[in-house]
Design an enzyme around this catalytic site. Structure first.
Site, PDB file in Angstrom:
ATOM      1  N   GLY A   7       0.815  -1.203   0.000  1.00  0.00           N
ATOM      2  CA  GLY A   7       0.000   0.000   0.000  1.00  0.00           C
ATOM      3  C   GLY A   7       0.849   1.253   0.000  1.00  0.00           C
ATOM      4  N   GLY A  12       1.371   3.395   4.613  1.00  0.00           N
ATOM      5  CA  GLY A  12       2.417   2.818   3.777  1.00  0.00           C
ATOM      6  C   GLY A  12       3.162   3.866   2.972  1.00  0.00           C
ATOM      7  CE  LYS A 186      -1.851   1.575  17.390  1.00  0.00           C
ATOM      8  NZ  LYS A 186      -1.154   1.526  16.083  1.00  0.00           N
ATOM      9  CD  GLU A 269      -8.364  -0.903  10.671  1.00  0.00           C
ATOM     10  OE1 GLU A 269      -7.468  -1.546  10.095  1.00  0.00           O
ATOM     11  OE2 GLU A 269      -8.134  -0.032  11.535  1.00  0.00           O
TER      12      GLU A 269
END
Length: 311
Positions: A7, A12, A186, A269
């Site tokens: 990506g 990316g 995280k 997500e």
């Protein structure tokens, strides 16, 4: 070291662009539209830490991959992981190392199942960046780090080589001997941040200004903390105190990138960040009141998005 960056979007494009800027052997795996855009306009990064303009960066399409790379950095969204694994398979050889910097933990199981655990490091990144309509990577603050490590904590020869390759490339590259714990640290915070800001459709400061907002944020955080602890990765007291402070800070503009995606009608997500946390808590028979509410809310949103009925 031959590096394949999956990506060339916000994440990316930023980290791969910095590596390319500093002379590393980087190729971007992209779709045809992005390949044409990069060939015509180059890769541009706009950042307070320094702008970059890279004419015609090296790119490859999935159907063009043939030879193995030494390091593959996965910077895709979690919902694209299955397709990405199929795409990169021709680039995975006996000595290839895969470094995923996705959110959550489920990617490790998926990658282990596809390529074998010996190929897969633990990893995460911290960056706030976006790709604008012209394909420019816009870095939104000064944070830009990748943390990576062997999941058993060892300081292997490949870790030393990867550390040398990623260091001195215009961002913070940090090897870790406790990467799985750091990934959980995280994740338990991100699931809380994404969950509460998406549920309330507002920033932490806006939520903190309401009578019951801070309590709701802390209740969600506690469910995530208990799940992490029961899974063997309890956050330390310093990590926990920082998370509590960030989720209740008056006037804070902090909000999850998932909320930005949600507002823009993009895929989110949800299953990877919130749904997987809920699934693990359920299997462990832990409290899931807030996680269940957030998960249901995000599932309703996704159903409406797919049906084209979002307001």
């Amino acid at each position: 070291m031959r590096i394949l960056i999956v990506g060339a979007g916000a994440t990316g494009g930023y980290f791969g662009g910095r590596l390319l800027q500093h002379g590393r052997d980087v190729t971007f795996l992209v779709r045809a539209k992005r390949a044409r855009q990069l060939a015509e306009h180059g890769l541009a990064i706009r950042s307070v830490t320094g702008d970059v303009d890279l004419p015609a960066p090296p790119t490859v399409l999935a159907n063009e991959l043939a030879d193995p790379f030494d390091l593959i950095v996965l910077s895709c969204k979690a919902y694209a992981l299955d397709q990405v694994m199929d795409d990169v398979a021709p680039a995975v050889g006996p000595r290839t190392t895969i470094l995923p910097v996705l959110n959550g933990m489920r990617q490790l199981d998926r990658l282990d199942g596809k390529f074998g655990a010996a190929h897969v490091l633990g990893g995460q990144c911290v960056i706030s960046a976006t790709l604008d309509d012209d394909g420019v990577v816009r870095h939104l603050n000064r944070m830009h780090s990748i943390t990576f490590g062997e999941r058993d904590g060892s300081r292997s020869a490949r870790m030393q080589q990867i550390t040398r390759e990623l260091s001195g490339a215009g961002f913070d590259a940090r090897p870790s001997d406790a990467i799985v714990q750091e990934m959980w640290d995280k994740w338990f915070f991100l699931a809380s941040l994404a969950g509460i800001t998406c549920l309330m459709r507002g920033s932490i400061g806006e939520i903190a200004a309401t009578p019951h907002g801070p309590a709701a944020a802390l209740a969600l955080l506690e469910e995530c903390r208990v799940t992490a602890a029961a899974s063997g990765y309890a956050p330390g007291e310093r990590v926990l105190e920082r998370a509590r402070a960030l989720l209740t800070e008056p006037g804070s503009n902090l909000e999850a990138s998932m909320l930005r995606d949600l507002r823009q009608g993009h895929p989110i997500e949800a299953d990877h960040v919130v749904g997987d946390m809920l699934a693990r808590a359920t299997r462990l028979q832990l409290p899931t009141t807030m996680l269940g509410i957030v998960d249901a809310h995000l599932k309703v949103h996704e159903a409406r998005r797919l049906a084209g009925t979002l307001p």
